[in-house]
Write a protein that holds these residues in place. Structure first.
Motif, short mmCIF file in Angstrom:
data_model
loop_
_atom_site.label_atom_id
_atom_site.label_comp_id
_atom_site.label_asym_id
_atom_site.label_seq_id
_atom_site.Cartn_x
_atom_site.Cartn_y
_atom_site.Cartn_z
N PRO A 150 0.84 -1.21 0.00
CA PRO A 150 0.00 0.00 0.00
C PRO A 150 0.87 1.26 0.00
CG PRO A 150 -0.03 -1.07 2.15
CD PRO A 150 0.68 -2.01 1.22
N ASN A 165 -14.61 -0.35 -9.03
CA ASN A 165 -14.02 -0.16 -7.70
C ASN A 165 -12.66 -0.84 -7.59
OD1 ASN A 165 -14.68 -2.88 -7.52
ND2 ASN A 165 -16.48 -2.52 -6.26
N ARG A 166 -12.14 -1.29 -8.74
CA ARG A 166 -10.83 -1.96 -8.75
C ARG A 166 -10.20 -1.75 -10.12
NH1 ARG A 166 -8.39 -6.64 -6.36
NH2 ARG A 166 -7.16 -7.85 -7.84
N LEU A 173 -7.67 0.33 -5.42
CA LEU A 173 -8.90 -0.24 -4.87
C LEU A 173 -9.72 0.86 -4.22
CD1 LEU A 173 -7.57 -3.51 -3.15
CD2 LEU A 173 -8.38 -3.20 -5.50
N LYS A 174 -11.02 0.85 -4.48
CA LYS A 174 -11.90 1.86 -3.92
C LYS A 174 -12.41 1.42 -2.56
CE LYS A 174 -15.28 5.19 -5.57
NZ LYS A 174 -16.19 5.55 -6.69
N ARG A 175 -12.18 2.26 -1.53
CA ARG A 175 -12.63 2.01 -0.17
C ARG A 175 -13.65 3.10 0.18
NH1 ARG A 175 -10.58 -3.03 0.01
NH2 ARG A 175 -8.30 -3.11 0.15
N GLY A 176 -14.92 2.78 0.07
CA GLY A 176 -15.95 3.80 0.26
C GLY A 176 -15.90 4.78 -0.90
N ASP A 222 -13.07 6.70 -1.32
CA ASP A 222 -11.65 6.97 -1.54
C ASP A 222 -10.96 5.80 -2.24
OD1 ASP A 222 -11.74 9.48 -0.17
OD2 ASP A 222 -11.69 8.40 1.74
N TRP A 223 -9.87 6.14 -2.92
CA TRP A 223 -9.08 5.12 -3.62
C TRP A 223 -7.77 4.87 -2.85
CZ3 TRP A 223 -10.38 2.23 -7.85
CH2 TRP A 223 -11.53 2.62 -8.56
N GLN A 224 -7.39 3.59 -2.78
CA GLN A 224 -6.12 3.21 -2.16
C GLN A 224 -5.20 2.64 -3.24
OE1 GLN A 224 -4.65 3.11 1.20
NE2 GLN A 224 -2.97 2.72 -0.23
N TYR A 266 -1.66 0.83 -4.69
CA TYR A 266 -0.68 -0.16 -4.28
C TYR A 266 0.40 -0.26 -5.36
CZ TYR A 266 -4.25 -1.93 -1.01
OH TYR A 266 -5.19 -2.06 -0.02
#
Length: 319
Positions: free
Chosen positions: A130, A158-159, A169-172, A174-176, A178
């Protein structure tokens, strides 16, 4: 093997003795002992310890002497699965019987002694680190991972994955992001050993998945009565039947697209085929047969890990 660590001996221990043993194991292997929990599924059960380490959960799995592989002498799939299988065999002009067809992909029956171990409850991805959007590595290359990602940021996905480079990856809302760190199978095994872990070998994986069951799967010989990923809708909690812990408290063999790397002389996988059968349109039973505890392990052509389909489950063998 210490009788207390065998499946039969551990089962007979009083709850207080189980708890004391789990605390001792936690101290020996530097884990946090969380609780004792009773897991009961498909006619098998185990009241065992749940542990924490580095953000992951582990369970104690007692050892046992079991048979891996099956002759399918009493193979009785549901009518829906049987009809689907017979239709497929007719389509491909297979001239043998259904049992022979399925047995051709299974391990030959053999009896093994399985050592007690601590087992990670869920699989984890390999090589993904991450990071945040300021990471300069996301701006390297033409096009860079960020340039590719911006094209899809506002779509309904979402990915977003760029193989062996980066993923988002979409978390809610927001995007994370890696970054991928390349690693070989040999390097993976070496790194796990240096940190005190290992991967289960093929026989250990089969035990963790089936508990020594004689049927094709831990729950029986068919799949038509289960809600399965890639075939059905999840329940109200968003889970499929096989996403729930089994009798050892682990989630295993629940998605044919997720192959688990196991310990062997060369890259070997259990618990999935990367979705090959499902993509081939063979139906539920053969779509999930690679998740059977008796399915013969598959070996790779080289040392390269496929970070889209290969996953790991860490274990600690208890001496």
């Amino acid at each position: 093997m210490n009788e207390k660590l065998s499946r039969s001996g551990f089962k007979e221990l009083p709850i207080q003795a189980k708890s004391e043993l789990m605390r001792s194991i936690a101290e020996q292997y530097d884990l946090e002992f969380k609780t004792l929990w009773a897991f009961n599924r498909w006619g098998q059960s185990c009241t065992t310890g749940v542990f924490g380490k580095d953000g992951s959960e582990f369970v104690f799995v007692p050892g046992d002497k079991v048979t891996i592989g099956t002759e399918l002498s009493e193979f009785t799939p549901d009518k829906s699965d049987s009809d689907e299988l017979l239709s497929l065999l007719d389509e491909i002009e297979y001239h043998g019987d259904a049992v022979s067809f399925i047995k051709s992909s299974l391990a030959r029956p053999h009896t093994v002694q399985i050592a007690p171990m601590l087992v990670e409850r869920r699989v984890s991805e390999i090589g993904w680190q991450p990071t945040d959007f300021s990471d300069e590595r996301l701006r390297q290359g033409k096009p860079s991972p960020l340039e590719s990602f911006w094209q899809y940021e506002n779509s309904d996905i979402n990915r977003f994955v760029i193989s062996k480079r980066a993923k988002f990856l979409k978390r809610g809302i927001d995007w994370q992001p890696y970054i991928y760190n390349d690693i070989t199978y040999t390097g993976l095994l070496r790194g796990l050993a240096q940190s005190g872990f290992a991967l289960p070998n093929p026989d250990e994986w089969a035990y963790l998945c089936g508990g020594g069951c004689g049927n094709l799967f831990a729950w029986g010989d068919g799949c038509s009565n289960l809600t399965l990923r890639h075939f059905d809708e999840p329940d109200s909690s968003g889970l499929y039947e096989l996403d729930k812990p089994n009798f050892f408290g682990i989630i295993i063999g629940n998605d044919p697209y997720k192959r688990e790397l196991v310990e062997a002389d060369k890259l070997t996988t259990c618990g999935g085929d990367g979705g090959v059968n499902i993509c081939g349109g063979v139906g539920r039973l053969l779509g999930y047969i690679s998740c059977s505890p008796h399915y013969a392990p598959r070996t790779g052509d080289n040392d390269d890990i496929d970070n889209e389909f290969d996953y790991i489950r860490r274990i600690i063998r208890i001496s």
